[in-house]
Design a protein around this motif. Structure first.
Motif, mmCIF file in Angstrom:
data_model
loop_
_atom_site.group_PDB
_atom_site.id
_atom_site.type_symbol
_atom_site.label_atom_id
_atom_site.label_comp_id
_atom_site.label_asym_id
_atom_site.label_seq_id
_atom_site.Cartn_x
_atom_site.Cartn_y
_atom_site.Cartn_z
ATOM 1 N N LEU A 266 2.688 -11.910 8.403
ATOM 2 C CA LEU A 266 3.964 -11.902 9.114
ATOM 3 C C LEU A 266 4.872 -13.027 8.632
ATOM 4 C CD1 LEU A 266 2.697 -11.178 12.712
ATOM 5 C CD2 LEU A 266 3.884 -9.617 11.210
ATOM 6 N N CYS A 267 4.273 -14.146 8.266
ATOM 7 C CA CYS A 267 5.087 -15.245 7.765
ATOM 8 C C CYS A 267 5.774 -14.885 6.455
ATOM 9 C CB CYS A 267 4.227 -16.494 7.583
ATOM 10 S SG CYS A 267 3.749 -17.259 9.149
ATOM 11 N N LEU A 268 5.221 -13.910 5.725
ATOM 12 C CA LEU A 268 5.903 -13.449 4.513
ATOM 13 C C LEU A 268 7.263 -12.853 4.858
ATOM 14 C CD1 LEU A 268 2.977 -11.778 2.538
ATOM 15 C CD2 LEU A 268 4.000 -14.011 2.148
ATOM 16 N N VAL B 124 0.719 -1.763 7.917
ATOM 17 C CA VAL B 124 1.924 -1.802 8.761
ATOM 18 C C VAL B 124 2.795 -2.994 8.407
ATOM 19 C CG1 VAL B 124 2.720 -2.091 11.139
ATOM 20 C CG2 VAL B 124 0.837 -0.541 10.638
ATOM 21 N N PHE B 125 2.169 -4.139 8.202
ATOM 22 C CA PHE B 125 2.933 -5.332 7.851
ATOM 23 C C PHE B 125 3.538 -5.201 6.459
ATOM 24 C CE2 PHE B 125 -0.162 -7.507 10.852
ATOM 25 C CZ PHE B 125 0.711 -7.366 11.917
ATOM 26 N N LEU B 126 2.881 -4.448 5.590
ATOM 27 C CA LEU B 126 3.470 -4.174 4.281
ATOM 28 C C LEU B 126 4.778 -3.415 4.450
ATOM 29 C CD1 LEU B 126 3.326 -4.053 1.182
ATOM 30 C CD2 LEU B 126 1.933 -2.006 1.408
ATOM 31 N N ALA B 127 4.780 -2.404 5.320
ATOM 32 C CA ALA B 127 6.010 -1.658 5.571
ATOM 33 C C ALA B 127 7.075 -2.547 6.190
ATOM 34 C CB ALA B 127 5.707 -0.468 6.489
ATOM 35 N N VAL B 128 6.666 -3.447 7.087
ATOM 36 C CA VAL B 128 7.625 -4.376 7.695
ATOM 37 C C VAL B 128 8.248 -5.279 6.639
ATOM 38 C CG1 VAL B 128 7.834 -6.328 9.276
ATOM 39 C CG2 VAL B 128 6.543 -4.306 9.957
ATOM 40 N N PHE C 25 4.185 -7.289 -2.972
ATOM 41 C CA PHE C 25 2.943 -7.373 -3.727
ATOM 42 C C PHE C 25 2.002 -8.408 -3.100
ATOM 43 C CE2 PHE C 25 0.268 -8.214 -7.515
ATOM 44 C CZ PHE C 25 -0.111 -6.896 -7.760
ATOM 45 N N GLY C 26 2.568 -9.425 -2.458
ATOM 46 C CA GLY C 26 1.727 -10.364 -1.719
ATOM 47 C C GLY C 26 1.002 -9.676 -0.578
ATOM 48 N N ALA C 27 1.683 -8.742 0.112
ATOM 49 C CA ALA C 27 1.011 -7.978 1.166
ATOM 50 C C ALA C 27 -0.089 -7.095 0.580
ATOM 51 C CB ALA C 27 2.028 -7.133 1.930
ATOM 52 N N VAL C 28 0.167 -6.506 -0.596
ATOM 53 C CA VAL C 28 -0.866 -5.709 -1.276
ATOM 54 C C VAL C 28 -2.072 -6.580 -1.591
ATOM 55 C CG1 VAL C 28 -1.418 -4.413 -3.376
ATOM 56 C CG2 VAL C 28 0.763 -4.040 -2.206
ATOM 57 N N MET C 29 -1.828 -7.772 -2.145
ATOM 58 C CA MET C 29 -2.929 -8.671 -2.494
ATOM 59 C C MET C 29 -3.645 -9.165 -1.237
ATOM 60 S SD MET C 29 -2.868 -8.373 -5.621
ATOM 61 C CE MET C 29 -4.356 -9.341 -5.749
ATOM 62 N N ALA C 30 -2.893 -9.398 -0.153
ATOM 63 C CA ALA C 30 -3.534 -9.812 1.098
ATOM 64 C C ALA C 30 -4.454 -8.712 1.616
ATOM 65 C CB ALA C 30 -2.466 -10.146 2.146
ATOM 66 N N GLN C 31 -4.000 -7.466 1.487
ATOM 67 C CA GLN C 31 -4.849 -6.348 1.885
ATOM 68 C C GLN C 31 -6.119 -6.311 1.037
ATOM 69 O OE1 GLN C 31 -3.043 -2.459 1.455
ATOM 70 N NE2 GLN C 31 -3.944 -1.762 3.349
ATOM 71 N N GLN C 32 -5.997 -6.599 -0.261
ATOM 72 C CA GLN C 32 -7.169 -6.608 -1.125
ATOM 73 C C GLN C 32 -8.080 -7.792 -0.802
ATOM 74 O OE1 GLN C 32 -6.793 -5.912 -5.248
ATOM 75 N NE2 GLN C 32 -5.907 -3.898 -4.931
ATOM 76 N N ILE C 33 -7.486 -8.936 -0.446
ATOM 77 C CA ILE C 33 -8.303 -10.083 -0.059
ATOM 78 C C ILE C 33 -9.094 -9.763 1.210
ATOM 79 C CG2 ILE C 33 -8.184 -12.446 0.836
ATOM 80 C CD1 ILE C 33 -5.877 -12.935 -1.112
ATOM 81 N N VAL C 34 -8.419 -9.135 2.193
ATOM 82 C CA VAL C 34 -9.112 -8.751 3.422
ATOM 83 C C VAL C 34 -10.242 -7.772 3.108
ATOM 84 C CG1 VAL C 34 -8.868 -7.549 5.620
ATOM 85 C CG2 VAL C 34 -7.136 -9.193 4.905
ATOM 86 N N THR C 35 -9.969 -6.777 2.241
ATOM 87 C CA THR C 35 -10.992 -5.803 1.879
ATOM 88 C C THR C 35 -12.170 -6.474 1.188
ATOM 89 O OG1 THR C 35 -9.289 -4.102 1.612
ATOM 90 C CG2 THR C 35 -11.436 -3.672 0.615
ATOM 91 N N ALA C 36 -11.880 -7.331 0.217
ATOM 92 C CA ALA C 36 -12.962 -8.016 -0.499
ATOM 93 C C ALA C 36 -13.767 -8.906 0.448
ATOM 94 C CB ALA C 36 -12.381 -8.848 -1.635
ATOM 95 N N THR C 37 -13.082 -9.563 1.389
ATOM 96 C CA THR C 37 -13.791 -10.419 2.337
ATOM 97 C C THR C 37 -14.700 -9.601 3.240
ATOM 98 O OG1 THR C 37 -11.934 -11.972 2.324
ATOM 99 C CG2 THR C 37 -13.473 -12.124 4.159
ATOM 100 N N VAL C 38 -14.187 -8.476 3.735
ATOM 101 C CA VAL C 38 -15.001 -7.617 4.604
ATOM 102 C C VAL C 38 -16.208 -7.090 3.839
ATOM 103 C CG1 VAL C 38 -15.016 -5.406 5.814
ATOM 104 C CG2 VAL C 38 -13.117 -6.985 6.137
#
Length: 850
Positions: free
Chosen positions: A729-731, A264-268, A39-52
């Motif tokens: 990746l550190c996650l 991809v990192f979410l899948a990892v 879920f942290g990867a999901v939120m990171a993806q949303q943070i990246v989207t909101a930032t963009v």
């Protein structure tokens, strides 16, 4: 009718949960961390989207309506006044986007111009220095323009604007009133801002391309839209939400590669979580083999026992998943504030994404079921007699020939794909190379290599450990016992170290790729602007040698360098040779050599650019022949460049060798850098160059001075995205550390007899504590070594496939820091289990069984 055996099995599981909560807490912790990471990867993806979206979206949140014309014509001042007078309209501002070339001694400079009120809820910019302009011929510039053109409040700039008849160009000086920061930073173009009326008068434009309207309430916007359509014939009125939605979709589409990378990192992260959870459940059930055997002895069937264990895993997974989601959501709300303290502007996610949260919780439950399935089936199939004779959890961890064969096949497939990719690497100048297909092969090969590491891990632990543990064996009994403890359970050590290796492999290869691409970017920027200023004769002749001394005497300038060029032939083709010292270009920080060394250029030697080196098939140490005026000159290649050469030159030689090739004594190009840093330093240097060239002895305009002010600096957006990727990746490493802590906790529980015996034999509590801590640190060392050994070769392939001219750069300091931090963190993960082990009384530990 419900079977009594099912109730008995479930009851025994509940009793075990209540009797030994520590084991289930360890299992739940691994699942909680897995849910947190996913879920942290999901939120990171949303943070990246909101930032963009926030950086590329140009419509402020306060805009209720956007008005344009259906015929793409401008909206004049009369139309803007009609909109402002419309009932329900609180505020309306005109927008206009244009631009003009910038005059002066620099060439090819351009300043975009935009109308903005500067203050209020409809403003796109906010002042950071000076004041927002008011009045004619005054503008504010953004930080990118201030840095690029050396502008500060109070300085001036000349715009080249067309005359009213459009026949010629007029020079219009403008005053810089201030520096602003724009809310939408995605364009990346130096921009100037002024109020709408002032900008229209400056540019002579008849009207605005659009009008942004603010109303007090959303309900008033609907009525105001209809009134605006009646007041302004041909007006097209759309809601602000509709326009912002279009801008958001366009921004997300532009950043699709970054967002896909986050996926991809979410899948990892999911894969790492599966490995940790499976390892944890395997250890738990292996230790409970006596209890499971007793249930088999009293009549429980294998299927019912496996079903009870699976149900147990599902319950633990759902509870841990809910806790992990809540923890990740809380951290996501804190990330933008923390990033802001370190200079990275990140946007917070809008709201808790309930569908993704529910899927994460359910997925954690499914993850627990999948993780527990294989261990539970294996545990339930053990016969009662065999189980009662089993004393340890590691008896058959190292699987047989089937696992070894699978690992060898995966390794062979990885090697074959990597070799195929190596054979198809592009050469310099190859523009037809399919990067996506090449990177896909690298990813597939890397996946097979990691599967081989999982399968062959138990076989690799002892050889690697024997090489790494030599210093530990010399630290005393605790060190020797730690090495024996890890090496005595290679299956368990491999299951934990492989997850650590995955995280280190991804982090290490990513840092290496970023370092290599950053070196290439610096190399490319150096080629685009090898110096702040370069001067040459307008008609292609030579320069006065006294000009070098005059420029060098100016304290505003530094690194004034003069050099010559000549035309030669190599292998029948024309090329440019120069005596420019490559070590003086930007102090040598951006230029690197592919083969050889740039600082070793001597007599009868030459440095060759990548294209000519590839065409001639030469590397450092080979010989080339350059021909000038029919005279061949034979030279030894001292180095080759990874790409093109500065100032378009192809060959670089010493001044004596250039004279042999027919070059005259007068310089053909002079370069100089600004002595001061920042915008003010560049502005002073620019004035110094202009004053030197316009002096009474050089007022004929023969010399052209070009200012490389528009050279690109470090890309903040790229740096922010790269930071986000590394954090993602550190996650994965976080999951691995949780696995180390879980394994250490379970090991302490099942090795109480061993610790008690060691204490009874005289080993102190501090030594036991050291032993367990060193075991955890060894998991980090094993994973770090295996991860770097796997990641660096694939990083090399990725760099070569992505950009053939990029020099492969290993950030040894960063990798050493990552490895050292990993060892410390994994050692710290075993602190609590080690403390528990050290406090075990010898008599109690020896007296108790399981």
């Amino acid at each position: 009718m419900r079977s009594p055996w099912r109730a008995t099995v479930l009851g025994s599981q509940m009793a075990e949960l209540l009797r030994r909560p520590g084991r289930f807490a360890a299992t739940g912790l691994s699942l909680l961390i897995a849910a947190f990471v996913v879920f942290g990867a999901v939120m990171a993806q949303q943070i990246v989207t909101a930032t963009v979206v926030d950086r590329f979206r140009g419509t402020p949140d306060a805009v209720s309506l956007v008005v344009t014309r259906n015929d793409a014509a401008d909206i004049g001042e009369a139309g803007l006044d009609a909109i402002r007078e419309t009932p329900g309209v609180t505020e309306a501002v005109g927008r206009f986007d244009g631009g003009a070339p910038v005059g002066g001694s620099a060439a090819d400079r351009y300043l975009a111009l935009a109308a903005d009120p500067g203050t209020g809820p409809l403003a796109r910019v906010r002042p950071v220095e000076g004041a927002y302009p008011s009045g004619p011929r005054r503008i504010a510039v953004d930080t990118r323009a201030a840095e690029a053109y050396g502008l500060v409040p109070g300085s001036s700039l000349t715009l080249l604007l067309p005359t009213p008849d459009g026949e010629s160009t007029r020079r219009v000086p403008v005053e810089i009133s201030g520096v602003v920061r724009s809310a939408a930073t995605g364009t990346g173009e130096p921009t100037g801002y002024a109020s709408g009326p002032d900008l229209l008068r400056l540019l002579g434009t008849p009207g605005y391309s659009r009008v942004d309207v603010r109303t007090e309430t959303p309900g008033a916007a609907t009525q105001a839209a209809e009134r605006i359509r009646r007041a302004v014939p041909g007006a097209v009125v759309r809601s602000g939400d509709e326009v912002r939605g279009e801008e958001s979709r366009a921004a997300v589409a532009d950043a699709s590669d970054t967002l896909e990378l986050a996926g991809v990192f979410l899948a990892v992260a999911v894969g790492a979580a599966v490995l940790v959870a499976t390892s944890t459940f395997r250890i738990v059930f292996a230790r409970r083999v006596r209890q499971l055997a007793l249930l088999r002895a009293v009549g429980a069937t294998s299927r019912r026992l496996a079903a009870a264990l699976v149900a147990e895993g599902a319950v633990v997974g759902l509870l841990a998943g809910a806790a992990g989601v809540l923890a990740a959501w809380g951290c996501a709300r804190l990330v933008p504030a923390v990033a802001g303290r370190f200079g990275h502007d990140l946007s917070a996610p809008a709201a808790l994404p309930l569908p993704q949260a529910a899927l994460t919780v359910l997925g954690t439950g499914l993850l627990a079921v999948l993780a527990v399935l294989a261990p539970s089936v294996a545990a339930s199939r053990v016969s009662p007699l065999q189980a009662l004779r089993t004393a340890t959890s590691e008896g058959s961890t190292v699987n047989g020939a089937g696992r070894t064969v699978l690992g060898v096949l995966c390794a062979a497939g990885a090697v074959l794909l990597a070799r195929q990719q190596y054979a198809s690497l592009p050469e310099p100048g190859d523009t037809a190379h399919d990067r996506f297909a090449a990177l896909t092969l690298v990813v597939v090969s890397g996946g097979l290599a990691f599967l081989a590491l999982i399968a062959l891990g138990p076989l690799l632990v002892r050889p690697v450990l024997s090489a790494l543990a030599v210093p530990l064996r010399r630290t005393g009994a605790a060190g020797r016992l730690a090495v024996a403890g890890v090496g005595g359970a290679p299956g368990r050590a491999a299951s934990v170290s492989v997850v650590v290796a995955l995280g280190v492999c991804l982090v290490g290869s990513t840092l290496t790729c970023l370092a290599s691409l950053d070196a290439y970017e610096r190399y490319r920027r150096t080629l685009e602007a090898p110096a702040d200023f370069h001067l040459y004769a307008g008609e292609g002749g030579t320069l006065d040698r006294t000009l070098v001394a005059d420029l060098a005497a100016r304290p505003e300038l530094a690194d004034v360098t003069a050099f010559r060029t000549a035309e030669v032939a190599d292998d029948g083709r024309s090329a440019t040779v120069t005596d420019l010292d490559l070590t003086t270009v930007r102090s040598g920080t951006g230029l690197t050599a592919r083969t050889g060394a740039l600082g070793r250029l001597g007599p009868a030697e030459v440095v060759v650019d990548a294209e000519h080196a590839h065409r001639l098939g030469v590397a450092a140490g080979d010989r080339v022949t350059l021909t000038s005026a029919g005279r061949p000159v034979r030279l030894t290649v001292a180095a080759t460049l990874p790409g093109a050469g500065p100032h378009g030159a192809n060959f670089f030689v010493t001044p004596a060798d250039l004279t042999r090739l027919g070059a005259g004594p007068a310089p053909t190009l002079i370069t100089a850098d600004a002595a001061g840093d920042g915008a003010e330093g560049r502005a002073r240097a620019h004035r110094a160059v202009t004053e030197t060239l316009t002096g009474p002895e050089r007022g004929d305009g023969r010399v052209v001075a070009e200012d490389a002010a528009t050279r690109a600096g470090p890309d903040d957006d790229l740096r922010t995205m790269a930071t986000t990727v590394v954090l993602l990746l550190c996650l994965t490493v976080l999951v691995a550390v949780a696995g180390v802590a879980t394994t250490a906790s379970l090991t302490v529980v099942e090795r109480r007899r061993e610790f008690g015996l060691l204490r009874a034999l005289g080993l102190g509590g501090a030594a036991v504590h050291r032993m367990v801590t060193l075991e955890c640190a060894l998991h980090g060392v094993l994973g770090g070594v295996l991860g770097l050994a796997l990641g660096l070769p694939y990083a090399w392939l990725v760099v070569r496939a992505a950009e053939v001219s990029a020099p492969f750069t290993v950030p040894a300091g960063q990798l050493a820091t990552v490895l050292a931090a990993l060892v410390l963190v994994t050692a710290a993960a075993g602190t609590i289990p080690a403390l528990r082990a050290s406090r075990t009384p010898p008599t109690v530990a020896v007296a108790r069984g399981d």
